[in-house]
Design an enzyme around this catalytic site. Structure first.
Site, PDB file in Angstrom:
ATOM      1  N   ASN A  56       0.691  -1.259   0.356  1.00 36.66           N
ATOM      2  CA  ASN A  56      -0.027   0.220   0.030  1.00 36.66           C
ATOM      3  C   ASN A  56       1.166   1.499   0.178  1.00 36.66           C
ATOM      4  OD1 ASN A  56       0.542  -1.259   2.508  1.00 36.66           O
ATOM      5  ND2 ASN A  56      -1.046   0.204   3.762  1.00 36.66           N
ATOM      6  N   ILE A  57       0.327   2.276  -0.743  1.00 33.92           N
ATOM      7  CA  ILE A  57       1.102   4.031  -0.731  1.00 33.92           C
ATOM      8  C   ILE A  57       0.406   4.624  -0.866  1.00 33.92           C
ATOM      9  CG2 ILE A  57       2.289   4.539  -2.110  1.00 33.92           C
ATOM     10  CD1 ILE A  57       3.567   2.606  -4.088  1.00 33.92           C
ATOM     11  N   GLU A  58       0.703   5.540   0.930  1.00 33.93           N
ATOM     12  CA  GLU A  58      -0.354   6.596   1.435  1.00 33.93           C
ATOM     13  C   GLU A  58       0.399   7.649   0.363  1.00 33.93           C
ATOM     14  OE1 GLU A  58      -0.755   5.305   5.497  1.00 33.93           O
ATOM     15  OE2 GLU A  58      -2.106   3.687   4.690  1.00 33.93           O
ATOM     16  N   CYS A 113      -3.931   0.608  -2.623  1.00 42.19           N
ATOM     17  CA  CYS A 113      -3.925  -0.780  -2.074  1.00 42.19           C
ATOM     18  C   CYS A 113      -2.649  -1.371  -2.679  1.00 42.19           C
ATOM     19  CB  CYS A 113      -5.455  -1.425  -1.696  1.00 42.19           C
ATOM     20  SG  CYS A 113      -6.386  -0.511  -1.648  1.00 42.19           S
ATOM     21  N   GLU A 134      -2.700  -4.649  -3.404  1.00 49.17           N
ATOM     22  CA  GLU A 134      -3.159  -5.681  -3.785  1.00 49.17           C
ATOM     23  C   GLU A 134      -3.202  -5.214  -5.209  1.00 49.17           C
ATOM     24  OE1 GLU A 134      -4.700  -4.622  -1.245  1.00 49.17           O
ATOM     25  OE2 GLU A 134      -6.462  -6.229  -0.996  1.00 49.17           O
ATOM     26  N   CYS A 151     -10.254  -4.720  -0.291  1.00 53.83           N
ATOM     27  CA  CYS A 151     -11.744  -4.081  -0.357  1.00 53.83           C
ATOM     28  C   CYS A 151     -11.964  -3.969  -1.437  1.00 53.83           C
ATOM     29  CB  CYS A 151     -10.535  -2.010  -0.325  1.00 53.83           C
ATOM     30  SG  CYS A 151      -9.996  -1.898  -1.971  1.00 53.83           S
ATOM     31  N   CYS A 159     -10.415  -3.382  -4.606  1.00 55.29           N
ATOM     32  CA  CYS A 159      -9.319  -4.883  -4.846  1.00 55.29           C
ATOM     33  C   CYS A 159     -10.278  -5.497  -5.604  1.00 55.29           C
ATOM     34  CB  CYS A 159      -8.519  -4.599  -4.067  1.00 55.29           C
ATOM     35  SG  CYS A 159      -7.209  -3.406  -3.720  1.00 55.29           S
TER      36      CYS A 159
HETATM   37 ZN   LIG Z   1      -8.044  -2.666  -1.387  1.00 53.57          ZN
END
Ligand SMILES: [Zn+2]
Length: 135
Positions: free
Chosen positions: A46-48, A57, A59, A88, A91
């Site tokens: 994940n890359i916020e 996300c 995935e 989620c 994804c």
């Molecule tokens: Zn996701």
């Protein structure tokens, strides 16, 4: 169906990738690894972003890496978090584009919790190309 050895390798890849997660806001690092029909594994994290909606996300990062390398068929995807969190909706939808038979393996970092099911079970009545074209 994938072998236990391949499944363990996929989970290990997702767990290993997790260290590269960029999650300064949620502090919820996620690692994912997708196994393609050609036998390759692509990982993702994940890359916020400070602009929260621009976050992506693990995935989807893994799937997009694979697709951008020409992959279109996915056997399985493993997702690893501290508490075996479930993928989620976004994804699930992105995975559905490439088939509902993909095996989704959800694991915790300590491997104490592991669940697996086909994508079609995670996303029943998925929207797909047949909905766009009426067939
Ligand atoms: Zn996701």
């Amino acid at each position: 169906m994938i072998t236990d050895e391949t499944r363990d390798k996929l989970i290990a890849s997702a767990r290993e990738a997790r260290k590269w997660a960029y999650a300064p806001y949620s502090n919820y690092p996620v690692g994912a690894a997708v196994l393609t029909a050609s036998g390759r594994i692509y990982d993702g994290v994940n890359i916020e972003n400070a602009a929260y909606p621009d976050t992506i996300c693990a995935e989807r990062v893994a799937i997009f890496k694979a697709v951008s390398e020409g992959e279109r068929e996915f056997e399985a995807i493993a997702v690893v978090t501290t508490n075996a969190g479930s993928p989620c909706g976004s994804c699930r939808q992105v995975l559905a584009e490439f088939g509902l038979d993909t095996l989704v393996i959800i694991a915790s970092t300590d491997s104490q919790v592991t669940r697996q099911m086909r994508l079609g079970e995670l996303l029943p009545e998925a929207f797909g190309r047949r909905d766009l074209h009426g067939k």
